[in-house]
Design an enzyme around this catalytic site. Structure first.
Site, short mmCIF file in Angstrom:
data_model
loop_
_atom_site.label_atom_id
_atom_site.label_comp_id
_atom_site.label_asym_id
_atom_site.label_seq_id
_atom_site.Cartn_x
_atom_site.Cartn_y
_atom_site.Cartn_z
N MET A 1 -11.26 -48.22 -26.69
CA MET A 1 -9.90 -48.57 -26.49
C MET A 1 -9.85 -49.96 -27.09
O MET A 1 -10.50 -50.85 -26.71
CB MET A 1 -9.48 -48.64 -25.24
CG MET A 1 -8.21 -48.95 -24.79
SD MET A 1 -7.92 -49.47 -23.03
CE MET A 1 -7.92 -47.73 -22.36
N ASN B 1 -14.05 -48.06 -21.70
CA ASN B 1 -13.70 -46.78 -21.85
C ASN B 1 -14.30 -46.32 -23.39
O ASN B 1 -14.20 -46.91 -24.14
CB ASN B 1 -12.35 -46.63 -21.76
CG ASN B 1 -11.82 -47.07 -20.43
OD1 ASN B 1 -12.08 -46.87 -19.16
ND2 ASN B 1 -10.66 -48.00 -20.62
N TYR C 1 -5.13 -43.68 -23.83
CA TYR C 1 -4.65 -42.72 -22.79
C TYR C 1 -4.01 -41.41 -23.02
O TYR C 1 -4.64 -40.34 -22.55
CB TYR C 1 -3.56 -43.39 -21.98
CG TYR C 1 -3.96 -44.80 -21.30
CD1 TYR C 1 -5.37 -44.83 -20.68
CD2 TYR C 1 -3.25 -45.84 -21.19
CE1 TYR C 1 -5.67 -46.05 -20.00
CE2 TYR C 1 -3.36 -46.93 -20.34
CZ TYR C 1 -4.68 -47.11 -19.96
OH TYR C 1 -5.08 -48.13 -19.37
N ASP D 1 -14.14 -46.46 -17.43
CA ASP D 1 -14.67 -47.62 -16.40
C ASP D 1 -14.22 -47.46 -15.15
O ASP D 1 -13.46 -46.50 -14.98
CB ASP D 1 -14.75 -48.88 -17.14
CG ASP D 1 -13.01 -49.31 -17.41
OD1 ASP D 1 -12.42 -48.96 -16.59
OD2 ASP D 1 -12.79 -50.22 -18.49
N HIS E 1 -18.22 -27.28 -29.74
CA HIS E 1 -17.99 -28.20 -30.99
C HIS E 1 -16.78 -28.84 -31.05
O HIS E 1 -15.52 -27.89 -31.01
CB HIS E 1 -18.49 -27.69 -32.23
CG HIS E 1 -18.48 -28.42 -33.69
ND1 HIS E 1 -17.55 -27.84 -34.60
CD2 HIS E 1 -18.69 -29.64 -33.79
CE1 HIS E 1 -17.77 -28.78 -35.41
NE2 HIS E 1 -18.00 -29.87 -35.10
N ASP F 1 -20.29 -35.44 -33.12
CA ASP F 1 -19.78 -34.71 -34.22
C ASP F 1 -19.89 -35.30 -35.45
O ASP F 1 -19.37 -36.31 -35.99
CB ASP F 1 -18.35 -34.55 -33.83
CG ASP F 1 -17.81 -33.15 -34.74
OD1 ASP F 1 -18.15 -32.84 -35.99
OD2 ASP F 1 -16.49 -32.70 -34.25
N TYR G 1 -12.46 -52.99 -20.78
CA TYR G 1 -12.48 -52.34 -21.99
C TYR G 1 -13.68 -51.42 -22.33
O TYR G 1 -13.96 -51.53 -23.44
CB TYR G 1 -12.08 -53.10 -23.14
CG TYR G 1 -10.57 -53.75 -23.12
CD1 TYR G 1 -9.48 -52.95 -23.65
CD2 TYR G 1 -10.25 -54.88 -22.77
CE1 TYR G 1 -8.32 -53.38 -23.66
CE2 TYR G 1 -9.09 -55.41 -22.72
CZ TYR G 1 -8.14 -54.58 -23.36
OH TYR G 1 -6.92 -55.17 -23.12
#
Length: 140
Positions: free
Chosen positions: A71, A132, A112, A23, A15, A61, A130
């Site tokens: 991002m 990710n 990052y 990507d 958890h 979660d 973009y």
């Protein structure tokens, strides 16, 4: 499309552990080395199909507002359309009652930094920019 190695990692995660799905342009190997994250490859697969497959075995979660983080675009890219983000929201809506509200965003360099702290970085062959996303695991 969930490899045995990826299934093992997803099972090992507890958890609030996080996985970054990068990507094809994401510097996954170097990010994983920075903090010792597990680095896996999923060449030939895109982020949307992996996101959908992972969310079938991995709850987001419920104790955080935005357990899925993308991002943000850089200022120079502000006019670019990023249609993959809507795909993510649609996929998450299938698996989480919060739908698109479960998705937040980090500024690029903060993304990052957060990726380096993930339990696992999964490098894909995704060609969209973009694309990710970081997922925080919930309680099973």
């Amino acid at each position: 499309i969930l490899s045995p190695e990826l299934l093992k990692v997803l099972a090992e995660m507890g958890h609030s552990d996080r996985i970054c799905i990068g990507d094809g342009n994401f510097p996954g190997a170097s990010m994983a080395k920075a903090e010792g994250a597990i680095f896996l490859r999923a060449d030939g697969h895109g982020v949307p199909e992996l996101l959908d497959a992972i969310l079938q075995v991995f709850p987001l979660d419920a104790y955080v507002e935005t357990p899925a983080m993308i991002m943000e675009k850089m200022e120079r890219d502000r006019d670019l359309e990023i249609p993959v983000w809507q795909e993510y929201k649609d996929i998450i809506t299938k698996h989480d009652p919060r739908g698109g509200n479960a998705v937040g965003a980090y500024e690029r360099f903060e993304f990052y930094e957060q990726a380096k702290k993930c339990y696992c970085i999964l490098q894909t062959g995704e060609t969209a920019i973009y694309a990710n996303i970081i997922l925080q695991k919930g309680v099973i």
